[in-house]
Design an enzyme around this catalytic site. Structure first.
Site, mmCIF file in Angstrom:
data_model
loop_
_atom_site.group_PDB
_atom_site.id
_atom_site.type_symbol
_atom_site.label_atom_id
_atom_site.label_comp_id
_atom_site.label_asym_id
_atom_site.label_seq_id
_atom_site.Cartn_x
_atom_site.Cartn_y
_atom_site.Cartn_z
ATOM 1 N N ASP A 198 0.539 23.695 -111.769
ATOM 2 C CA ASP A 198 0.038 23.826 -113.132
ATOM 3 C C ASP A 198 1.193 23.769 -114.139
ATOM 4 O OD1 ASP A 198 -2.334 24.352 -114.744
ATOM 5 O OD2 ASP A 198 -1.267 26.194 -115.290
ATOM 6 N N LYS A 225 2.079 20.866 -117.129
ATOM 7 C CA LYS A 225 2.429 21.126 -118.524
ATOM 8 C C LYS A 225 3.742 20.434 -118.894
ATOM 9 C CE LYS A 225 -0.065 25.477 -118.536
ATOM 10 N NZ LYS A 225 -0.023 26.934 -118.492
#
Ligand code: ADP
Ligand code: ASP
Ligand code: MG
Length: 841
Positions: free
Chosen positions: A700, A704
């Site tokens: 994750d 980003k």
């Protein structure tokens, strides 16, 4: 014809003479449209309204009862086709009039019903004759379609009489003489005045009821002033009676900024100049007939448009005065038009082409609504009525037959299904930017403009658009000039944690945004994975119940179509789903002009091809793609980065802590409690995803970083990021429960790393870094004095090192997780989209 009140009537005595102190001197002409005289109740209301007024001479022009003119025309057409059912329609129409007479006059209705019966018998004879002829000569149509006004004026006249008020009924066919030419109807003022004077000699009383719409031509044939012509009758009688004012009574509060049936938010206009009213009327504002103004202009006669249903409302005052508020007073749409384009290299620099085009159209009796010619003179185009389009094209083909045959003219092209949108206002003269605002509103609403015209009076800008886009165009322009709110047709996908918080925020702020910023974020669709709810007028109140209640099975095609079909200028989809499948649709939505806002990382960090397709679609259509909440939730991370890039800065490195979960874990991890125990606690507190491996794997965070890298102008894919996963290989495939149970196996290794860091005066942090050396995410040692070592428990931090911010990086820091702040980040993007579309936020 005159109807005198019975002198003995009690009611006559009740109409007390005017008080000697207050002698009414004004002559006022009133006109009541069909909407004001729909039935007996309305006639009664109109009469009371008139009786309450103090006027020395009161002339009331009436239209036919609502729908009667249409019914008469249909009747004549049917009879001419010899279709037998015309008799049923005739019966129905007679019954409607008889019924109105009985309801209005009660026991006194006998003579009126007899009078009506005689008129209807005569009408039946005329209709029967049409069947025999097998056609409908225009003179007969004129004679028949004007009868509604004759019936209507008599009904009102008889009613006045029945309640004891003297009243003369003026049949305009006895006095009004007109000529019907190509430019409309011309009044023979001299003849008409003469005939009226004669009539007044026989009928000198102060109260007159006159028929609208009908007249006689110079050859003494019965004619009409054209559809909606009773307004014009009102103005003509106002001139003939030398009136002080003309009041046109209808079913709306006056002239509105647009047709209220198309733009429900249209606002009432207090005042208009004659010129503005003419432009609005000529371009389709049905509220007043375009010729009404001409008799008034010459005499400086004020026209007041007002509402029969709200007699106390002041209405719209039309006079010679200019009142300038904004640049635009109103907008209109004229439907049923076609665009004719004559194109050819042989036209360049050749004088007289325009003349030949218009001469040909004139000879074919085609009236030209709008003209536009580019200065290259390569083509000349004009807008004509759809009904005359074929004749117009044939006329041009014939007129330019020679040029076409030798190739000097390439084509005469006809585009049907066209509407003209006109923006009108005295205030636009000499003011730059009005056209730009119109075109910008249309452009943003994805409306394609086919042709443009602005007269040098600068009171009207007209654009031709496809009729399929006309409503949307009108609404967009209306909102663009701040005449109504900027309205967005909003759909939300994925009412999970963030989605639900967003829906709550959207609904809670809806009223406030509308009042404060004139933005209407109308929630028209919500879809979960399995169910969706489509709501044409917008959802309010409890969206959860709405979705659970009358929802249907989810279907994103239908969802999209619903959002777009609303004729609202803008559509916006908010994807809170986290699904790659939904992200697959972004490019298509953007290409169709639908804005997309999302906290879903699938697009920003997904395959590069999809990412580029999304960017291209947005660039081409002008629709916006925003995903601020994908990094740092509500923190302005992407916005800050964009500002840096857009202002010409160069991004040298981006470092940060992008996961609130990992931030919390390593802020807490001091060696007292084993690492696995902290993970269990974080999970219990709801800080982790349901499967904590989604956080611990670092993917994750890597996503980003990819998003930020791409925003900084780099072509980075997820596979190119070096990711240190904190999940041991042995536990990657197991169930969540087995993973949690087995996690203590990593405790020793983490303890060891922490001890080493401590020995060096450092702490452990899970950090993302993008630099010229590449992109990495993983656990690093940082000196205890480092900014990243001293954050609040779940804070995110992003540090931008740039050419400008090289010694001291630009840092964005704050809470970076949680449904509320993430939803607020999404909402902020939605408002940025609205502002980009012209909302004043
Ligand atoms: P009447 O029978 O009173 O003559 P019309 O139906 O001819 O009434 O005209 C009034 C109607 O015109 C209104 O009900 C409204 O729907 C429509 N209309 C169209 N454009 C406008 C506008 N710009 N302002 C007000 N009304 C408009
Ligand atoms: N009754 C006529 C029409 O419907 C005239 C009018 O109402 O103004 O066109
Ligand atoms: Mg009308």
């Amino acid at each position: 014809m005159s109807i005198a009140a019975a002198p003995s009537s009690d009611a006559a005595a009740a109409s007390a003479p005017l008080s000697p102190l207050k002698v009414a001197t004004a002559t006022v002409v009133h006109k009541f449209g069909g909407t004001s005289v729909a039935d007996a109740e309305r006639y009664r209301h109109v009469a009371q309204l008139l009786l309450a007024r103090d006027e020395a001479v009161q002339v009331t022009v009436v239209s036919a009862m609502k729908g009667v003119t249409d019914a008469l025309i249909a009747l004549a057409e049917r009879a001419a086709e010899d279709a037998p059912q015309w008799r049923d329609d005739w019966h129905a129409l007679r019954a409607r009039h008889r019924g109105a007479a009985v309801a209005l006059l009660g026991e006194h209705s006998g003579p009126t019903v007899e009078w009506l019966d005689a008129r209807f018998d005569h009408l039946a004879e005329v209709l029967a004759a049409l069947g025999v002829i097998g056609g409908l000569p225009p003179e007969v149509l004129d004679r028949v379609q004007g009868l509604g006004e004759v019936y209507s004026a008599h009904l009102l006249g008889y009613y006045f009489r029945s309640i004891g008020h003297d009243c003369a009924v003026l049949d305009a066919r006895d006095v009004l003489v007109v000529d019907r030419g190509e430019l409309g109807v011309d009044v023979d003022w001299e003849q008409s005045a003469l005939r009226l004077a004669e009539w007044r000699e026989a009928n000198p009383g102060p109260r007159v009821v006159a028929t609208g719409f009908v007249a006689r031509d110079r050859r003494d044939r019965i004619t009409t002033l054209g559809r909606n012509g009773s307004d014009y009758s009102g103005a003509i009688f106002a001139a003939l009676f030398n009136a002080d004012e003309l009041h046109i009574w209808t079913d709306v509060d006056g002239v509105l900024s647009a047709d209220p049936r198309v733009v429900p938010e249209a606002v009432q206009l207090e005042a208009l100049s004659y010129d503005e009213a003419c432009e609005l009327a000529y371009f389709g504002a049905k509220v007043v007939h375009p010729q009404t103004m001409s008799p008034a202009i010459e005499r400086g006669l004020p026209i007041i448009i007002r509402n029969t249903f709200q007699p106390d409302h002041p209405g719209t005052r039309i006079t010679g005065e200019r009142t300038v508020g904004g640049p635009i007073k109103g907008l209109t749409l004229s439907p049923d038009l076609a665009l004719l384009n004559l194109e050819g290299t042989g036209l360049i620099g050749v004088p007289g082409t325009a003349e030949r085009v218009f001469a040909a159209l004139r000879n074919a009796h085609v009236s030209v609504v709008m003209i536009s010619q580019g200065s290259s003179e390569h083509s000349i185009c004009c807008v004509v009525r759809q009904a005359e389009a074929a004749a117009a094209r044939a006329a041009l083909l014939q007129a330019f037959a020679h040029e076409l045959s030798v190739g000097q003219v390439q084509r005469v092209q006809l585009t049907g299904n066209v509407s003209v949108l006109a923006a009108v206002g005295d205030g636009m003269a000499g003011q730059p930017g009005v056209a730009a605002r119109l075109f910008e509103s249309l452009g943003r609403a994805q409306v394609n403009i086919l042709a443009i015209a602005q007269g040098s009076s600068e009171r009207n800008i007209s654009v031709a658009v496809d009729s399929g886009q006309a409503t949307k165009a009108l609404r967009a322009a209306h909102a663009g000039f701040w005449l109504s709110p900027q309205t967005f047709s909003v759909g939300v996908i994925g009412p999970g944690n963030v989605g639900a918080a967003l829906l709550d925020q959207l609904l809670a702020t809806h009223g406030g945004l509308l009042a404060r910023a004139n933005v209407d974020l109308r929630l028209r669709a919500v879809a979960s994975r399995s169910r969706m709810r489509l709501e044409p007028r917008g959802l309010s109140g409890d969206w959860r119940a709405a979705l659970a209640g009358q929802g249907e099975a989810s279907d994103l095609d239908k969802f999209t179509e619903h959002l777009q079909s609303a004729h609202l200028p803008h559509a916006l989809i908010i994807d809170c789903s986290g699904s790659a499948e939904v992200a697959e649709r972004y490019a298509g939505w953007l290409a169709a002009g639908i804005h997309v806002v999302t906290p879903n990382k699938q697009a920003g960090a997904g395959p590069l091809a999809r990412y580029h397709a999304i960017r291209e679609a947005a660039a081409t259509s002008g629709a916006r793609f925003r995903y601020e909440a994908t990094v740092g939730a509500g923190l302005p991370v992407i916005t800050t980065l964009r500002d840096l890039v857009d202002t010409g800065d160069e991004i040298l490195a981006i470092d940060g802590i992008f996961s609130g979960t990992l931030a919390w874990l390593f802020n807490k991890y001091d060696g007292q409690a084993p690492f696995s125990q902290l993970v269990t606690e974080a999970r219990r507190l709801g800080y982790t995803e349901p499967d904590p491996r989604d956080d611990l794997s670092g993917v994750d965070v890597a996503r980003k970083l990819v998003i930020l890298a791409r925003e900084a102008g780099r072509e980075l894919s997820l596979e190119q990021v070096q990711v240190e996963s904190l999940v041991p290989a042995s536990l990657r495939e197991s169930s969540v429960a087995d993973f949690m149970a087995g996690l203590s196996s990593v405790d020793a290794a983490f303890a060891e790393r922490l001890a080493q860091a401590k020995a060096r005066g450092a702490v452990l942090r899970y950090v993302a870094r993008l630099s010229n050396e590449g992109a990495q995410v993983g656990l690093v040692e940082l000196p205890v004095s480092h900014a990243f070592a001293n954050l609040r428990l779940t804070d995110n931090v992003v540090s931008f090192t740039t050419r400008r911010y090289c010694d001291n990086p630009l840092v964005v820091q704050g809470p970076g997780a949680g449904p509320e702040v993430t939803a607020a980040g999404v909402f902020a993007d939605v408002l940025r989209v609205a502002a980009g579309e012209g909302a004043r936020l």
